[in-house]
Design a protein around this motif. Structure first.
Motif, mmCIF file in Angstrom:
data_model
loop_
_atom_site.group_PDB
_atom_site.id
_atom_site.type_symbol
_atom_site.label_atom_id
_atom_site.label_comp_id
_atom_site.label_asym_id
_atom_site.label_seq_id
_atom_site.Cartn_x
_atom_site.Cartn_y
_atom_site.Cartn_z
ATOM 1 N N THR A 12 38.352 29.478 72.900
ATOM 2 C CA THR A 12 37.297 28.644 73.466
ATOM 3 C C THR A 12 35.953 29.343 73.405
ATOM 4 O OG1 THR A 12 38.953 27.734 74.976
ATOM 5 C CG2 THR A 12 36.660 27.253 75.462
ATOM 6 N N ALA A 30 39.326 17.847 77.080
ATOM 7 C CA ALA A 30 40.305 18.843 77.520
ATOM 8 C C ALA A 30 41.706 18.267 77.528
ATOM 9 C CB ALA A 30 39.944 19.368 78.901
ATOM 10 N N ASN A 34 43.603 31.511 74.712
ATOM 11 C CA ASN A 34 42.852 30.264 74.838
ATOM 12 C C ASN A 34 41.391 30.538 75.187
ATOM 13 O OD1 ASN A 34 43.601 27.297 74.759
ATOM 14 N ND2 ASN A 34 42.370 27.373 76.615
ATOM 15 N N SER A 85 38.083 26.403 78.858
ATOM 16 C CA SER A 85 39.221 27.172 78.351
ATOM 17 C C SER A 85 40.364 27.184 79.358
ATOM 18 C CB SER A 85 38.787 28.601 78.030
ATOM 19 O OG SER A 85 38.399 29.285 79.206
ATOM 20 N N ILE A 112 36.096 21.836 70.868
ATOM 21 C CA ILE A 112 35.398 22.660 71.848
ATOM 22 C C ILE A 112 33.902 22.728 71.539
ATOM 23 C CG2 ILE A 112 35.150 25.008 72.749
ATOM 24 C CD1 ILE A 112 38.180 25.329 72.258
ATOM 25 N N SER A 119 41.955 23.543 79.690
ATOM 26 C CA SER A 119 42.794 23.090 78.567
ATOM 27 C C SER A 119 43.965 24.009 78.274
ATOM 28 C CB SER A 119 41.932 22.955 77.308
ATOM 29 O OG SER A 119 41.389 24.204 76.933
ATOM 30 N N THR A 123 32.071 26.829 79.140
ATOM 31 C CA THR A 123 33.044 27.303 78.172
ATOM 32 C C THR A 123 34.256 27.908 78.868
ATOM 33 O OG1 THR A 123 31.275 27.779 76.593
ATOM 34 C CG2 THR A 123 33.381 28.857 76.211
#
Length: 416
Positions: free
Chosen positions: A341, A298, A337, A391, A26, A394, A387
């Protein structure tokens, strides 16, 4: 929410290896996106001396096409081409000419500076690119008409040549075997804004005679036009092409046609990359690059998240047995997540600042001290958006998959 965040932190610490890989992926992805964004924003962003850049059309090159096997000639414009023809345009609110930038040595008494970037400008340059004057004045039409040996320098050059107590105005410096008197000091201009940046500015020599054997309209100058709005810019492009079509050619020299493009700075970037003149594609391709830069990592993170979350099927089964719904589990995993992230995004942002600091400190971008990458507030907001997008991209599928496991299936197959 507080409970979900505690569970997210516990999950992050539970498996350090997976957590490290995920955070590494990330942070590197966010760093790449922000770094590329910093490059583009520094060179093409509409702020500072470039605050009007999206309302400015630029004509840097004229092409003379000849019949038969005589080929073509490409160069900048001569001042004659601007004065006799292009300056007659009515759609721009202001027009200007600069001579292409060059580098030279600069001398003051016993001091010398090497590789100083110089730019010849006319009296309208500062109306198009608003240099921020600390002291002194811009050039006037009289400076050009009377061939005055005057110069505008940046504060960086002033600090290199003079003590803090010295007044730079009136001092004389030497470059290109000519002595110039300083009439103004401006704040440093980032030379990644290539149309405006330089260390020193001298008046354009409007009396310079070009090599007429080559072509009377070919020279070494770039023409700029500033407009009120986009509609006027479109009209200006049409008017420019009409003037280009009306400019005389010399059939005795086998000349067939004169041609030139006039685009915005972002339009020239797209044209040079893809030979397409549509400026809107600047934002389309920028978005596509950002998407693919983030989408490919991702995909790997989705697999890692599936592996990590599949190890928690028993935990999810127990929570369902005690009354947690699939929606509750989905929310928990998505928040975990996003939390992970977000930490990776913070690390990536810090890494970006560190990498930019290295580039600026060790001058890895250009020749002089004014080639510095920048990060502004808008770019940081874009980083936060990236960001969040990363998140969700993914984490959505792994969270949806494990949240929909049945209780018995989860308890019996905690390794699925």
């Amino acid at each position: 929410m507080k409970t979900y965040l505690k569970l997210a932190w516990h999950s992050l610490l539970k498996n350090p290896f997976f957590s490290f890989i995920i955070l590494f992926g990330i942070s590197i992805t966010i760093m790449v996106v922000l770094f590329v964004g910093s490059l583009l924003d520094t060179g093409y962003g509409s702020h500072g001396v470039y605050k009007n850049i999206d309302r400015i059309l630029i004509a840097p090159q004229l092409t003379v096409k000849r019949t038969g096997k005589k080929g073509i000639s490409n160069s900048g414009f001569s001042y004659k081409a601007y004065k006799d023809h292009i300056s007659k345009m009515t759609t721009p609110i202001v027009m200007g000419v600069t001579k292409n930038q060059w580098r030279n040595n600069l001398y003051y008494k016993d001091l010398s500076l090497s590789k100083i970037s110089c730019k010849s400008i006319d009296e309208n340059f500062t109306k198009i690119f608003p240099l921020e004057f600390i002291i002194g004045r811009p050039f006037t039409k009289e400076d050009l008409d009377e061939r005055r040996k005057v110069v505008i320098i940046t504060e960086g050059i002033a600090e290199s040549l003079f003590n803090k107590e010295e007044d730079a105005l009136g001092k004389k410096i030497k470059t290109s075997s000519e002595v110039y008197e300083i009439v103004g000091v401006v704040k440093n201009v980032n030379e990644m804004r290539r149309q405006a940046g330089a260390d020193i500015y001298i008046p354009l020599n409007i009396y310079l005679k070009e090599n007429e054997d080559w072509h009377v309209f070919l020279g070494s100058s770039t023409i700029f036009m500033k407009f009120d709005d986009k509609e006027d810019m479109i009209a200006g492009q049409e008017e420019f092409q009409q003037i280009m079509n009306s400019m005389p050619i010399d059939s005795q020299k086998n000349e067939e046609k004169l041609s030139a493009k006039i685009l915005t700075e972002k339009g020239w970037l797209i044209d040079n990359m893809l030979d397409i003149e549509e400026e809107k594609l600047f934002y389309v391709y920028l978005s596509l690059i950002a998407f693919f830069v983030m989408f490919i990592p991702a995909l790997s993170l989705i697999n890692l998240n599936i592996t990590r979350t599949s190890e928690r099927t028993a935990e999810m089964g127990i929570r369902k047995a005690f009354g947690a719904s699939s929606t509750d589990l989905f929310k928990q995993l998505i928040i975990e997540n996003v939390f992970t992230t977000f930490i990776g995004g913070v690390i990536g942002t810090i890494l970006t600042f560190f990498v930019i600091y290295l580039f600026n400190t060790y001058n890895l971008i250009g020749f002089g001290n004014n080639y510095d990458l920048e990060i502004n507030f808008t770019l940081l907001i874009y980083g936060v958006f990236c960001t969040l997008f990363f998140s969700i991209l993914s984490g959505f599928y792994p969270a949806l998959k494990i949240a929909n496991f049945g209780i018995i299936h989860s308890l019996k197959n905690d390794k699925q």
